[in-house]
Structure formats: structure tokens, C-alpha cells
Write an enzyme that holds these catalytic residues in place. Structure first.
Site, mmCIF file in Angstrom:
data_model
loop_
_atom_site.group_PDB
_atom_site.id
_atom_site.type_symbol
_atom_site.label_atom_id
_atom_site.label_comp_id
_atom_site.label_asym_id
_atom_site.label_seq_id
_atom_site.Cartn_x
_atom_site.Cartn_y
_atom_site.Cartn_z
ATOM 1 N N CYS A 32 42.131 6.958 12.856
ATOM 2 C CA CYS A 32 42.435 5.525 12.938
ATOM 3 C C CYS A 32 43.920 5.317 13.225
ATOM 4 C CB CYS A 32 42.061 4.830 11.629
ATOM 5 S SG CYS A 32 40.317 4.912 11.199
ATOM 6 N N ASP A 60 41.572 3.956 7.615
ATOM 7 C CA ASP A 60 41.429 4.859 6.475
ATOM 8 C C ASP A 60 41.566 6.341 6.802
ATOM 9 O OD1 ASP A 60 40.868 2.662 4.778
ATOM 10 O OD2 ASP A 60 38.796 2.659 5.470
ATOM 11 N N ASP A 62 75.978 20.270 -8.608
ATOM 12 C CA ASP A 62 77.280 19.707 -8.940
ATOM 13 C C ASP A 62 77.465 19.863 -10.452
ATOM 14 O OD1 ASP A 62 79.680 18.358 -8.672
ATOM 15 O OD2 ASP A 62 78.750 16.401 -8.987
#
Length: 755
Positions: A28, A24, A425
Site C-alpha cells: 500500500c 496497512d 562524555d
């Protein structure tokens, strides 16, 4: 097979995915990466805290049991991941609840998880210890020593396992050292309380992490379990949505969710796409329009042809993209992790000096300074600092996905926050991408010959102008000619052999290069160019047969999107291969700089020139024709309604293809960076303040562990606020909720999602 090929096949890397419960926080993740990276045959370890998933790249003969055992020794629970979609169970029931239906099983309540049980057990033990100590004062110390021992055993075991697997200075190690130091100076009650508060903090981190993962689970739950599929004899059968295949025909009635991506065959009505795109208004769908899996049919029966199977529908691709994006570390996250690797040993050294130097050299009391050194160890735990950035990045990416803004990782978020120019574009980006033929001008031969050859050269192309030519020829009842040796010329056009003649269809500039005399062509083209039309010219054996004029209307939100960027201090320009008059006719009303007649390499060159001038450029296009410019820009953004190109080609994508989404991405990225800076300030500020108060004797072990746990919870909660951020603006510039569920507090006169 050659020996080299055999060796390559044998040594080709494989990937294993595991869901890891109990992982969590950033500390860890670091432990997992370090421990698994030391195993034989493991080449790469990628940890995604946001999805609690670990991806291991390894050799084919790697011991997978050793990987699982290593994770278990670290205190985690590895299991096989639940896929976004999976084959149905095949039972034939209309409401099968089997887990094979592709939905993750409901998560275990926190109080039944390993960490929850440990927290509750430690708390119960603490209460018993305090009660027993008050009833039997003479046995107070042995009772608290027992409480400390029972609370310390699981923490110390994890610390020992982490140390053996490459992480000697884990948070469990710091906690164990602090508890032992407290016991050594007679502070058994505080040591027990520290261990209990540590378990509470771990549980709170787990709850916060699960909440941040809910976004992906909610996406998967948007899919209905069943679908009404047409059979060969025209009747309807109820099947699991996961069993739908491409080209199946399904029917969706009013009020039902659409079970698959598809194309409307029959029916007209509004569809609510807000769960996917964030668009609050229903979208009217007609035959030929695309629909997304998970959207809601509001008004009438729709008959739909399935265009993507369950493993490749919009929701599955979005969920996969968000998971992959959250696993990619942002530059700031990588920096903080490197900093933490240096910071933690320095904290241990500093705490040792605090405990030893005053008694040895200044005659201070050993118990007092060992106690303060233990508090420094707890204050220095890096959890809050390490989680501060990835928590914000994960929340920012999830918030974007809820609004149809898909970004491939924290690096993209950070890059978007620093953009100073956006190069658009033209066709399909600033315009609708649905041009229509307005006029055909014949210079030689007949109109039928012109359209037949033009349609032949346009067949198979996905370019909007080519589709317009094919549609126009089809409506005129003219079949395409049969071409040979077709060759695409990027940025110019396409050539082929038709009826023993060399034919070319392309831009005006490219066509003029193939003509000995272009005067007639120029004379015919000038009136169309003056009207801002796009032109495709057909050349046969060195002579111009004619030209086809087309018009593509600008998107409704093009002007509002450009203005939104201007308010953010970002300039815009358009890079197009179209003729200058057509490009300027679009760019003029939008008030942006126009560059026309560009080849792909010209667009790339202009992007490089902007970068050389100090600009940080985002290129917005379709992800294919503008590939060189997209690659050259800091950030490439694809526009499109959930297509493969939109989701996979560029760094980011707008699911519903609005010009205003570019500004929305920038706003979200900048807000995410603000939260990261706030989190780092909270984490570092609390630690520095408490270190000072601990050194002068104002605070001790309890405030230290509360500060560490509190800072971790604060930065996680601050990051989760991003899940409620509003990034879509109206044309007037005021924010609006992107869906009816995103802003429930408006009715009360104040909004809870304005942060």
C-alpha cells in the site's frame, strides 16, 4: 523585495499531512508513494505505515484536491490528521468531550470500515453461492460466476487504478489475474474462495496495523483533560489542559496525573514516571525538580510552574518523534522494497512460463497448468516480504519509546545493533551533571573579587560547572560583575572585559597558555587534581587570580551500565575536556579507558581513529558540547530528562538519562534485527516451499492464498512481540519489568514478555 527573493518565496516548498485509512501494508505504501510522486508539483512523499500518515512536500500552487482524489482512487480514505495537542474548544466545561481537546477520536470498528464491510459482504455472498449451488446444482456455475464477479469488481477496480497511477503489478493485479485464470479453467468456486480469503487477509492486516499504532494513541491519552490553574487572586480555576501556558501555576493533588511539563515550586512527594520513562520506582520530587506531563502524583499536593505549553510538552514531543522515526526507512527496508520491485515482475514472468511452456512444448493439459500458474501468482504476492521489516522496525521503536528510549528511525536501530565501542562524555553523562564547589583558592586579590568575576563569566552558560559557580557565588551573597564583549571559546572557556581588565575563566591547560609564570598555579592545583576535582581557573591581565575546585559524583548506575555493555561485547571509554586526574578518578573505578584534556576537535579525531581501526562507535553526550564527535560517530546518543536537546539533537536519546539505557538500546536493536531476519525467513521460506509443492501438483489456489495471507499475519504478529520485550536490567544483570503494566504474567510464575 528583490526579484530573486520573491521567486524563492513563491517556490518555497510546503508540506501537507494526511491521515490515510486502509493503508496497512508495505505494498500500500509503495502504491501511494508512486501515485502521488507522479502528480504535478509534488516533490517528496513520505509514508508512515506505523501512524497511517502521508506527508507530501509540494509547491504552493499544487492541487490538494488532486492528491486526495488520487488516494481515493487507490481505495484509501484520506482525512486531515488529528494533532497530538490542539487548542481547547473554549466552552469552559470541566469535562468537555469535544474532539478539539487534542485526543484522536476512537477508531471505527474493523467490521464497520470499508474493508470490513467488503470482507463480510464477500463472505455472505460465498455462503449464499454454496447454499444455492447445493440446492440448484444445475445453476452451480452461474451462481459462483456471479459470486466471483461481485467479489472481483472492487479488487479489479483498485488494480486498474494502481496500474494507471504507476503500479501495474500490485497485489490486486496479481489477485485479479489469478481469479480470471481460475475461472478460465472452470475453477469458479476456488476463484470465489480466493477473493474471499484475500479480503480476510486485508482485514487481518488492518487489525494488526491498528494494534501497532495503539502505542502513540496511548501516549496521548496519558494527558488529563483538565488542570487546576491558579488565578491572580490565588483561587483555583478548572481549565482544559491544552490551555495551559508557560509560567502558569497549577496544583496537582495526590492520585492525579500531571497535565503539563513543569518545575515543582512547593511540595515533596513521589511521582510515578513509568508511563513515560519505564522507571518502575516512584521518583521523589522536591522544589526545583522537573516533572513530566502524563506522570502520576502519588503522595502529596504539588504546586508546579508550567515550563512548556501543550504543543511542546514531553508527550507531544515523544509522539511526534516516534511518528517521524517510524516514517524513516531502515536500510534493510529500503533493500527489501528494491528487491520486491524486481521480484514481483519475475514472479509474473515465471507464472506465465509455468502456465504456457508445459502445454506448448510438453503436451501437458492447458487447464491443469494454467491453474498452477494462477497459484504461483498468488504465492508470489510480496506483501509478507515487504511488511516484514517495517513492521518490526515500528514495533521496536514503539517498544523503546515505552521504556524512555527514543530512536530516530530504523537506520538508528540497525546502527545500534552493530555498535562495538561506546564513547561517553563525562559531565552529565557518567556523572550526575550537578557539580558543587568544594574549595576556592585565591592566588591574587580577594575571594569576593575571584567569585564576582567567575560568576560574571559563568552567567548565561548552561554548562554544569558554570551553574555550580553561579550557585556558589549566590550562596555567598556575591553578585556577578558586569562583563563586556563576552566570547565563548569551545573546549577552553570564556573570556570578557571586566572593569577594564581582560578576564578568562576556563580549564587549567587553557589558563596556563595565558600565563608567563604558572608555577604558583600548578602548585595550588596539584592537591586538588590528586583528589579528582575539576578545576576552573580565573586569569586577569595575564595573572592567575585563583582557581575553583568542583566535584561531580558519578551516576549510581554508571558501573552497572558499563558492565551491561561488556556483557554485550561492547567496549567503553570516556572522552572529556576535564583534567586528567579528575577523569581518571572517575574512569578507574568504572574500569574504562580515559582520555582527558580534549578539545571538541580532539574528541572528533579520536572517534575517527576508532572508526579507522574498524570499530563502530556510538558517542554519548549532551548533544551540544560534543557536537563534532556526535556527528562523526555512527550513532549519537543524548542523555537528558526530556529536554529539547535530548529529544532533537542526537540520533537517539535516553529520556531518564541512565547509563544503563545505552545497553538497553543495543539489546532492543539486536532483538529487532533478529525479528527482521525471522520475518524474512518466514516469508521467503513459505513461498519457496509452496512454489515447489504447486509445481508438482500437491497444492493449489486455496493453500496459495492462505500462505500469502498467513505469512503476512505471521510476520506482523512476530513483529508485535517486540512491544512486550524487556530491555532494562538490574545491576545484577537480570531483567526486570520496566513498569508494573509491562509484565503482568510474573505473578503466575512464568513471564509472557521474555522473548
Amino acid at each position: 523585495m528583490p526579484i530573486q527573493a520573491i521567486e524563492t518565496a513563491v517556490s518555497a516548498p510546503m508540506e501537507t499531512r494526511l491521515q490515510v485509512d486502509g493503508m496497512d501494508c508495505g505494498a500500500c505504501a509503495n502504491k501511494v508513494e508512486t501515485a502521488l510522486g507522479r502528480l504535478p508539483g509534488v516533490r517528496l512523499v513520505t509514508v508512515s505505515l506505523a501512524s497511517a500518515e502521508v506527508r507530501i512536500g509540494h509547491d504552493p500552487n499544487t492541487d490538494l484536491a488532486a492528491i486526495r482524489e488520487t488516494l481515493s482512487r487507490l481505495g484509501f480514505s484520506p482525512r486531515d490528521p488529528v494533532p497530538d495537542t490542539a487548542p481547547a474548544c473554549g466552552c469552559g466545561a470541566t469535562s468537555c468531550a469535544a474532539p478539539e481537546n487534542g485526543r484522536p477520536a476512537s477508531e471505527t470498528p474493523w467490521w464497520r470500515s470499508r474493508q470490513g464491510l467488503l470482507t463480510l459482504g464477500t463472505g455472505a455472498l460465498m455462503l449464499c453461492a454454496y447454499g444455492a449451488a447445493s440446492l440448484f446444482p444445475a445453476f452451480e456455475r452461474p451462481i459462483f460466476l456471479a459470486a466471483v464477479l461481485l467479489g472481483l469488481i472492487p479488487v479489479a477496480r483498485r488494480a486498474w487504478a494502481s496500474a494507471r497511477l504507476g503500479s501495474p503489478l500490485s497485489i490486486e493485479t496479481l489477485m485479479s489475474l489469478a481469479a480470471i485464470a481460475a475461472v478460465s479453467v472452470g475453477a469458479e468456486a476456488e476463484a470465489a474462495a480466493v477473493l474471499f480469503l484475500f479480503q480476510v487477509g486485508e482485514s487481518l492486516e488492518g487489525v494488526a496495523a491498528r494494534r501497532s499504532r495503539d502505542g502513540i494513541g496511548a501516549l496521548i491519552e496519558l494527558l488529563p483533560r483538565n488542570a487546576q490553574r491558579e488565578t491572580a487572586d490565588g483561587t483555583l480555576e478548572t481549565v482544559a489542559a491544552e490551555r495551559l501556558l508557560v509560567d502558569d501555576r497549577i496544583q496537582v493533588h495526590a492520585g492525579e496525573r500531571i497535565p503539563a511539563d513543569g518545575e515543582v515550586l512547593e511540595g515533596i512527594g513521589g511521582v510515578d514516571e513509568s508511563p513515560l520513562s519505564g522507571e518502575s520506582l516512584p521518583q521523589i520530587k522536591r522544589p526545583g525538580d522537573s516533572v513530566f506531563a502524563g506522570s502520576v502524583n502519588l503522595e502529596s499536593r504539588l504546586r508546579i510552574r508550567v515550563t512548556a505549553d501543550a504543543a511542546d510538552n514531553t508527550i507531544a514531543r515523544i509522539a511526534s518523534l516516534v511518528r517521524e522515526a517510524q516514517a524513516r526507512k531502515a536500510p534493510s527496508a529500503r533493500f527489501i522494497e528494491r528487491f520486491a520491485r524486481v521480484y514481483t515482475p519475475l514472479v509474473v514472468v515465471f507464472a506465465t512460463l509455468v502456465a504456457v511452456v508445459p502445454p506448448l512444448f510438453l503436451g501437458a493439459v492447458w487447464s491443469e497448468w494454467i491453474y498452477r500458474g494462477a497459484a504461483i501468482l498468488l504465492i508470489g504476492c510480496p506483501c509478507a516480504l515487504v511488511i516484514s521489516t517495517p513492521a518490526a522496525i515500528a514495533a521496536g521503536l514503539a517498544a523503546g519509546a515505552r521504556h524512555g528510549l527514543l530512536m530516530k528511525g530504523g537506520a538508528v536501530l540497525e546502527g545500534l545493533a552493530r555498535i562495538s565501542r561506546v564513547a561517553f562524555d563525562k559531565t552529565g553523562t557518567l556523572t550526575l551533571g550537578q557539580p558543587q564547589v568544594t574549595e576556592t583558592i585565591v592566588l591574587a586579590g580577594t575571594r569576593e573579587q575571584l567569585l564576582a568575576r567567575a560568576a560574571a563569566l559563568s552567567a548565561g552558560s548552561a554548562h554544569p560547572l558554570a551553574r555550580a559557580i553561579l550557585a556558589h557565588a549566590g550562596s555567598a551573597g556575591i553578585a556577578p560583575a558586569a562583563p563586556d564583549a563576552i566570547q565563548a571559546l569551545p573546549g577552553r572557556g570564556v573570556s570578557a572585559r571586566i572593569a577594564d581588565s581582560d578576564c578568562f575563566l576556563g580549564s587549567l591547560a587553557a589558563a596556563r597558555e595565558r600565563l608567563d609564570d604558572d608555577s604558583a598555579l600548578i602548585e595550588a592545583a596539584e592537591p586538588q587534581l590528586a583528589l579528582g576535582r575539576s578545576l576552573s581557573v580565573l586569569v586577569e591581565d595575564g595573572r592567575a587570580l585563583g582557581l575553583i575546585a568542583m566535584h561531580d559524583a558519578p551516576r549510581e548506575d554508571a558501573r552497572a551500565g558499563i558492565v551491561a555493555l561488556e556483557r554485550l561485547g561492547i567496549g567503553s571509554l570516556v572522552l572529556s575536556g576535564d583534567q586528567r586526574p579528575a577523569v581518571e578518578a572517575l574512569a578507574g573505578p568504572l574500569g574504562i579507558e580515559a582520555h582527558a584534556g580534549l578539545l571538541p576537535e580532539d574528541k572528533q579525531r579520536l572517534v575517527r581513529e576508532l572508526q579507522d581501526a574498524g570499530e563502530r562507535v556510538a558517542k554519548v553526550g549532551d548533544g551540544i558540547n560534543d557536537a563534532p564527535a556526535l556527528a562523526a560517530a555512527e550513532i549519537g546518543i543524548a542523555m537528558g530528562g526530556g529536554t529539547e536537546v535530548a529529544l532533537e539533537t542526537a540520533d537517539a536519546a535516553s529520556l531518564h538519562g541512565r547509563v544503563g539505557d545505552v545497553a538497553a538500546m543495543v539489546r532492543l536493536a539486536r532483538r529487532t534485527l533478529q525479528v527482521i531476519h525471522q520475518n524474512v525467513t518466514i516469508a521467503v521460506g513459505l513461498k519457496l516451499g509452496l512454489m515447489v509443492t504447486t509445481l508438482i501438483g500437491l497444492t493449489g489456489l486455496w493453500p496459495a492464498v492462505l500462505a500469502d495471507t498467513g505469512a503476512t499475519v505471521l510476520v506482523t504478529a512476530n513483529a508485535l512481540r517486540l512491544l512486550r520485550i524487556r530491555v532494562i536490567e538490574t545491576e545484577a544483570g537480570s531483567s526486570q519489568p520496566s513498569s508494573r503494566q509491562d509484565c503482568r504474567a510474573h505473578s503466575g510464575g512464568s513471564c509472557a514478555c521474555t522473548d
